[in-house]
Design a protein around this motif. Structure first.
Motif, mmCIF file in Angstrom:
data_model
loop_
_atom_site.group_PDB
_atom_site.id
_atom_site.type_symbol
_atom_site.label_atom_id
_atom_site.label_comp_id
_atom_site.label_asym_id
_atom_site.label_seq_id
_atom_site.Cartn_x
_atom_site.Cartn_y
_atom_site.Cartn_z
ATOM 1 N N VAL A 288 0.771 -1.352 0.042
ATOM 2 C CA VAL A 288 -0.068 0.099 0.058
ATOM 3 C C VAL A 288 0.787 1.286 -0.122
ATOM 4 O O VAL A 288 0.524 2.285 -0.622
ATOM 5 C CB VAL A 288 -0.952 0.037 1.062
ATOM 6 N N GLY B 178 1.458 4.393 -3.097
ATOM 7 C CA GLY B 178 1.429 5.804 -2.991
ATOM 8 C C GLY B 178 2.616 6.578 -3.431
ATOM 9 O O GLY B 178 2.658 7.933 -3.355
ATOM 10 N N TYR C 118 5.143 8.702 -5.469
ATOM 11 C CA TYR C 118 4.535 9.499 -6.422
ATOM 12 C C TYR C 118 5.908 10.201 -7.180
ATOM 13 O O TYR C 118 5.770 10.308 -8.368
ATOM 14 C CB TYR C 118 3.824 10.712 -5.811
ATOM 15 N N LEU C 119 6.909 10.688 -6.472
ATOM 16 C CA LEU C 119 7.869 11.346 -6.922
ATOM 17 C C LEU C 119 8.892 10.429 -7.607
ATOM 18 O O LEU C 119 9.388 10.673 -8.812
ATOM 19 C CB LEU C 119 8.585 12.280 -5.854
ATOM 20 N N SER D 76 -0.358 6.885 -8.750
ATOM 21 C CA SER D 76 -0.418 7.996 -8.160
ATOM 22 C C SER D 76 0.023 9.241 -8.710
ATOM 23 O O SER D 76 -0.105 10.347 -8.635
ATOM 24 C CB SER D 76 0.801 7.869 -6.969
ATOM 25 N N LEU E 16 -8.298 3.670 -5.702
ATOM 26 C CA LEU E 16 -6.632 3.186 -5.295
ATOM 27 C C LEU E 16 -7.171 3.012 -3.501
ATOM 28 O O LEU E 16 -6.781 2.160 -2.828
ATOM 29 C CB LEU E 16 -5.904 4.563 -5.187
ATOM 30 N N SER F 125 -6.447 -0.323 -1.255
ATOM 31 C CA SER F 125 -5.735 -0.341 -0.230
ATOM 32 C C SER F 125 -6.455 -0.656 0.900
ATOM 33 O O SER F 125 -6.018 -1.760 1.863
ATOM 34 C CB SER F 125 -5.059 1.396 0.311
#
Lengths: 261, 285
Positions: free
Chosen positions: B219, B223, B225-226, B240, B263, B267
Motif C-alpha cells: 500500500v 502511493g 509519487y515522485l 499516483s 486506489l 488499499s
C-alpha cells in the motif's frame, strides 16, 4: 545465524542505505557548479548559498514554520485523545484510535487529494495555514502512537496512589501523568516535525504554487538542472534528522519508543 | 480500582475536541472527494455536483489498465524485495546489544524520514554517468567507461526499495524484538543449524507479521509519487502520478477523485484482509 554471515549482511544493508548519502555529500563539496564525484576542489560555498540565497532561504523558512506548527497541532490533538483512550474504557475507543491512525495508513496521495478538494471547496487553497492543518492531521498518528505506548507503560497503581493521597483528576494529570509521558510527547513531536519537514505530496497539492517548501523547491529545481545546493540541502536534512533522533535516543529509550517491550 | 467510565462533561471534552478535528479535517475531505468523484468536470478545474459515473467508466480503458497493472506489479515487487532483505536484517538487529540497536535505529529513522524528493535526487546522482558508482567500477577496472543507469526500471526499484526498507525494519522491529529468544535457542539445542532454526522456527512464528508487513509495504509503495517521475521513464509512471497529474495539470478533479477512491478501495481491502488474517492467526494457538 552465523556471525560472519550476519555481519556481512548487515554491512551490505548499511552500504545500500549510506551509499546515496555519501555520493550526495561528496557532490555537495564541489568547488565548481558541477556535480562530480569524487568532488573537484573542496568548498562549502553551496552550504553558504543555502543560507544566504533568498531563493533557498524562503523555502527553508516556510518548511520550518510549517513543520514546527503542524507538529505542535498533531501533538495537541493526540495528547487528549491518547489520555482519554488510556484513562477511560469506552466501546468506541477502537474507532477513535483508527480514525487517528487512518491518515497515515492510506497511500498519502489519496489523503493529499482529499485535502486539495477540501481546501478548494473552502477557499483556503494555497494558504500556509491550510498546509499546517493538513500536516497536523496527517501526522497525528505519530504522537498518538508514541503517547499510547507511553500511557500503557504507566501502571494504574501510580494513579491510584496519587488519588488515595487526595489528588483530584486535574492534579493527577498535572503532577503524575504529564511528567511521566513527557519523553513520549517530545519524541512524538520530533517524529512529526522531521516527517513534516520532508513531506512533499500534501504540501504540493494544498499550496504547491504559492507556499514553496524545501522538498517542493528541490523538485522544481530538478527540472531546471541539478546544482550542488540541492545536494547540500539533502545532506542538511539527513544530518538534522539524525541529530533529532539521536537526541530522542539520548533522553528516552528509543527501542522502547519504537515498540520493544 | 480506578473509575473507568467517563463521568461529567470534562471527560468527554477530552475525546470530543480531537475527534471533531479529525472528523472535520479528515472524514469530511473524504466525503467531499466521494461527491466530487461523481461530479461533472467543468473546464478550468471546477466541478458541478451531479451524478456522473463516466469517470469510473474510464478505468476500463487499455491505458488505465496498463498503468494500474504496472503500479500493482512494481508495488508487489518492491514489497517482496523489502521483506526478503528487511526480515533477516531486523532479526539480526534485535539480537544486538542495546547500544548497537540504538545507533542502528537512529540511522534507520534518519533514512526513513528522508523526503522522496531527496531519495530520488540522491539515487539519480548515484546512478548518473558523471558522479555515479559506474565511475568507481571504471576505476577498479571492472568497466571500460562510466554509464548512466537511470532513468529505468532498475533505478526505480532501487529508489523504491530505499524508500521501503527503513519502513519494513520499523514495522518488523516490535514483533521481532518480542520474539522469545528461547525459541530459536531451543531449536539449536535440538541440533538445528542457525540458518535452519531461522527458517523453521523464526520465520513460521512471524508469519502473520510478515504478511501484514508485505501488505503495508504494498500500500505504501502504491502511493509513491515522485520516484517514478525522477527515476523512471514515462512508461513507469504509476497511478499516483496519474492522480496528481489529473488534479493539478489537467484540472480534472472529478477523474482524479475517482482514481483516488479506487486506489483507496484497493488499499482498504488489503488492510482489512491483513487484520482478518492476523486475528485468525492470533486466535489459533
Amino acid at each position: 545465524m552465523n556471525r560472519t554471515i550476519t555481519n556481512l549482511g548487515m554491512g551490505l544493508v548499511f552500504s545500500f542505505l549510506i551509499a546515496p548519502l555519501i555520493v550526495v555529500g561528496g557532490v555537495s563539496l564541489n568547488a565548481q557548479k558541477r556535480l562530480l564525484f569524487p568532488p573537484e576542489g573542496l568548498s562549502l560555498r553551496w552550504y553558504g548559498e543555502l543560507l544566504t540565497d533568498l531563493a533557498w532561504l524562503v523555502p527553508v523558512k516556510n518548511s520550518l514554520i510549517i513543520a514546527s506548527c503542524s507538529a505542535l497541532l498533531a501533538l495537541l490533538i493526540a495528547l487528549p485523545l491518547a489520555y482519554f483512550l488510556w484513562r477511560y474504557r469506552v466501546f468506541y475507543a477502537k474507532a477513535l484510535f483508527t480514525l487517528g491512525v487512518a491518515p497515515f495508513v492510506l497511500p498519502p496521495v489519496i489523503t493529499a487529494l482529499g485535502f486539495l478538494i477540501f481546501w478548494v471547496t473552502l477557499g483556503f487553497y494555497g494558504h500556509m495555514s491550510a498546509v499546517v492543518i493538513s500536516h497536523g492531521i496527517f501526522f497525528v498518528t505519530l504522537p498518538l502512537v508514541t503517547l499510547s505506548l507511553g500511557f500503557e507503560s504507566m501502571g494504574d497503581d501510580i494513579v491510584e496512589a496519587a488519588r488515595s493521597m487526595g489528588a483530584d483528576e486535574r492534579m493527577v494529570f498535572r503532577s503524575v501523568v504529564l511528567p511521566l509521558v513527557r519523553p513520549y510527547m517530545i519524541s512524538g513531536y520530533a517524529f512529526a516535525f522531521v516527517l513534516s519537514l520532508n513531506e512533499y505530496i500534501i504540501a504540493y497539492m494544498v499550496a504547491g504554487f504559492t507556499v514553496e517548501t524545501l522538498p517542493i523547491k528541490i523538485f522544481n529545481s530538478l527540472r531546471y538542472g541539478y546544482t550542488p545546493v540541492m545536494a547540500s540541502v539533502a545532506v542538511m536534512f539527513a544530518l538534522l534528522a539524525a541529530v533529532v533522533f539521536a537526541l530522542v535516543a539520548r533522553f528516552g529509550d528509543l527501542p522502547k519508543l519504537l515498540g520493544k517491550v | 480500582m480506578i473509575d473507568r467510565s467517563p463521568r461529567g462533561a470534562g471527560a468527554y471534552v477530552l475525546a470530543f475536541g480531537p475527534g471533531l478535528m479529525l472528523a472535520v479535517f479528515f472524514l469530511v475531505p473524504f466525503g467531499i472527494m466521494l461527491l466530487v468523484s461523481v461530479a461533472e468536470a467543468v473546464k478550468g478545474g471546477a466541478y458541478n455536483l451531479a451524478f456522473d459515473g463516466s469517470h469510473y467508466a474510464r478505468f476500463f480503458t487499455p491505458f488505465f489498465g496498463r498503468v494500474l497493472g504496472f503500479s500493482l506489479f512494481i508495488a508487489l515487487l518492491t514489497a517482496c524485495i523489502c521483506i526478503t532483505v528487511g526480515f533477516p536484517f531486523t532479526y539480526a538487529l534485535t539480537r544486538l546489544g542495546h547500544r548497537a540497536q540504538v545507533v542502528w535505529l537512529v540511522f534507520i529513522l534518519a533514512v526513513l524520514s528522508l523526503s522522496e524528493v531527496i531519495i530520488g535526487f540522491s539515487w539519480s546522482i548515484l546512478l548518473s554517468r558523471t558522479a555515479g558508482i559506474s565511475n568507481l567500477l571504471v576505476w577498479l577496472g571492472l568497466m571500460r567507461e562510466p554509464v548512466a543507469w537511470f532513468p529505468g526500471l532498475a533505478a526505480l526499484l532501487c529508489g523504491l526499495t530505499y524508500l521501503g526498507l527503513p519502513y519494513t525494519v520499523l514495522i518488523l522491529y516490535p514483533p521481532l524484538s518480542r520474539l522469545d529468544p528461547e525459541l530459536p535457542e531451543a531449536a539449536r539445542m535440538l541440533g538445528a543449524s542457525p540458518l535452519r532454526s531461522f527458517f523453521t522456527v523464526v520465520v513460521p512464528a512471524m508469519r502473520p507479521a510478515i504478511v501484514a508487513t508485505v501488505i503495508m509495504l504494498f500500500v505504501f509503495t502504491l502511493g509513491a509519487y515522485l520516484l517514478p517521475q525522477v527515476l523512471g521513464r514515462p512508461q513507469h509512471w504509476t497511478l499516483s502520478v496519474l492522480i496528481t497529474d489529473q488534479a493539478i495539470f489537467q484540472s480534472n478533479l472529478p477523474f482524479a477523485a475517482a482514481m483516488a477512491i479506487f486506489l483507496m478501495g484497493v488499499s482498504l481491502a488489503l488492510v482489512l484482509v491483513t487484520s482478518r488474517l492476523n486475528r485468525r492467526a492470533m486466535g489459533s494457538p
